[in-house]
Design an enzyme around this catalytic site. Structure first.
Site: not given
Length: 393
Positions: A69-70, A152, A180, A200-202, A238, A325
């Site tokens: 995400g960042t 967040n 979020q 973001s996936a996580h 890659t 963070c």
């Protein structure tokens, strides 16, 4: 351990891990090569791209895979800053953004950009009239807007649809940090026509280290990372096949939950009701009409969050005092300060984040642990209590 920090990260769902494992083992090939194994990896990436696009209502070629995400946010903001130029560019953002937006904007200001930071009301929500005023000041000189979809720390959902309309009426490009929001609430870029969107996936049970940037078809874009020209020359390097497959599977599962109305709101509400009913001096923070279904942000009079975190950890409850963070930093959260919190209140606040993996039994056990921890800390610190306070707009 009862894990209630889903705003910081979420665990992989078993189905996501199962989808990833073959690409960590036999499917290790470089997806940009020409032999069969590479072509299989390429197909897996493109299948995942379609799933991510479906989750946000996009076309697959509008989705660019990134390292998180960042990176997605920085790529969008740095390109937009280049596009508008610092001589006439006005950057419009808010006082409650994630550091992935705040830090680039600080850099923009240092090199000559005008940066407008919109404040929020006591519930942590942006006011439309303030957005309009900020955009009005930029429309003649050019600029762009970057506002988060959901916060967040507090989980408060922002008026992104209205803000986007304001920006578009004034010819300003619009980016949203939806990290979020995506996977937790409906997000559709056809209904809310943002130009750029970060995810973001996580944050919704996918792997760490992979995300995506949505770039609306027809919007200009130059990459931040250059090299071999992967992702149609929009993000070189890659591709992380296993991570991307995991993101795609997580997106597919999130879409199923959203379509079925499955979310942790009932757990969050029961958790809050027990605490409010049994613990004095509690403040439920944030706009209760506009917040993520799994987020609870609470302040406890007479307690310091740092002490509560230790006691809760000892009792097997994982939560946080704010953004992951910012952990370890002594100053009060900029989000809470923007909402008008005193330093004392800001330092007495905890964030609890529920996910689809939590149970009602865990919610009740966690609430009991909060009650015990608050009572113990108040005895030790000699803290005073007060009435329960719930913010209402």
């Amino acid at each position: 351990m009862i894990y209630l920090d889903a705003n910081a990260t979420t665990s992989l769902l078993p189905e996501v891990l199962d989808a990833m494992l073959p690409w960590l083992r036999e499917g290790f090939h470089n997806p940009n090569a020409s032999y069969r194994g590479a072509k299989d990896a390429r197909k897996a990436i493109e299948d995942a791209r379609e799933k991510v696009a479906a989750l946000i209502g996009a076309e697959s070629d509008e989705v660019v895979f990134t390292g998180g995400g960042t990176e997605s946010t920085n790529s969008a903001l740095k390109w937009l800053a280049r596009l508008v130029g610092r001589k006439s560019g006005r950057v419009i953002t808010s006082a409650i953004e994630h550091s992935a937006v705040l830090k680039p904007c600080e850099t923009f200001a240092e090199v000559g950009y005008e940066v407008a930071r919109i404040g929020v009301d006591g519930g942590g929500r942006l006011k439309l009239e303030d957005i309009e005023a900020a955009c009005d000041a930029a429309k003649d000189g050019g600029g762009f807007v970057s506002l988060m979809w959901a916060n967040n720390e507090t989980g408060v959902i922002q008026p992104i649809e209205e803000a986007c309309a304001v920006a578009k009426e004034r010819g300003l490009a619009f980016h949203t940090d939806a990290i979020q929001a995506v996977g937790k609430i409906p997000v559709n870029v056809r209904e809310v026509p943002v130009d750029y969107l970060s995810l973001s996936a996580h944050k919704f049970h996918g792997p760490k280290g992979v995300g995506a940037l949505y770039i609306r078809s027809g919007c200009r874009f130059e990459p931040m990372i250059r090299g071999g020209g992967q992702e149609k020359d929009r993000r070189s390097g890659t591709e992380n096949t296993a991570g991307i497959v995991g993101l795609g599977k997580a997106a597919e599962l999130a879409m199923e939950r959203l379509s079925q109305g499955v979310n942790p709101a009932a757990l969050r509400n029961a958790f809050e009701a027990k605490i409010v009913g049994e613990v004095s001096g509690v403040t439920v923070n944030g706009d209760l009409l506009h917040r993520l279904p799994g987020t609870s942000h609470l302040s406890f009079t007479g307690c310091e969050a740092a002490g509560l975190l230790i006691l809760l950890d000892d009792l097997g409850v994982a939560c946080s005092a704010g953004s992951a963070c910012m952990t370890g930093k002594q100053q009060p959260s900029h989000v809470q300060k923007a909402m008008g919190f005193s330093d004392v209140k800001a330092k007495s606040s905890l964030r609890f984040g529920f996910s689809c993996l939590n149970t009602m039994e865990e919610a009740m056990a966690a609430a009991e642990a909060v009650k015990k921890s608050v009572e113990k800390l108040r005895r030790v610190q000699g803290g005073s209590t007060g009435p329960v306070v719930v913010y209402s707009p």
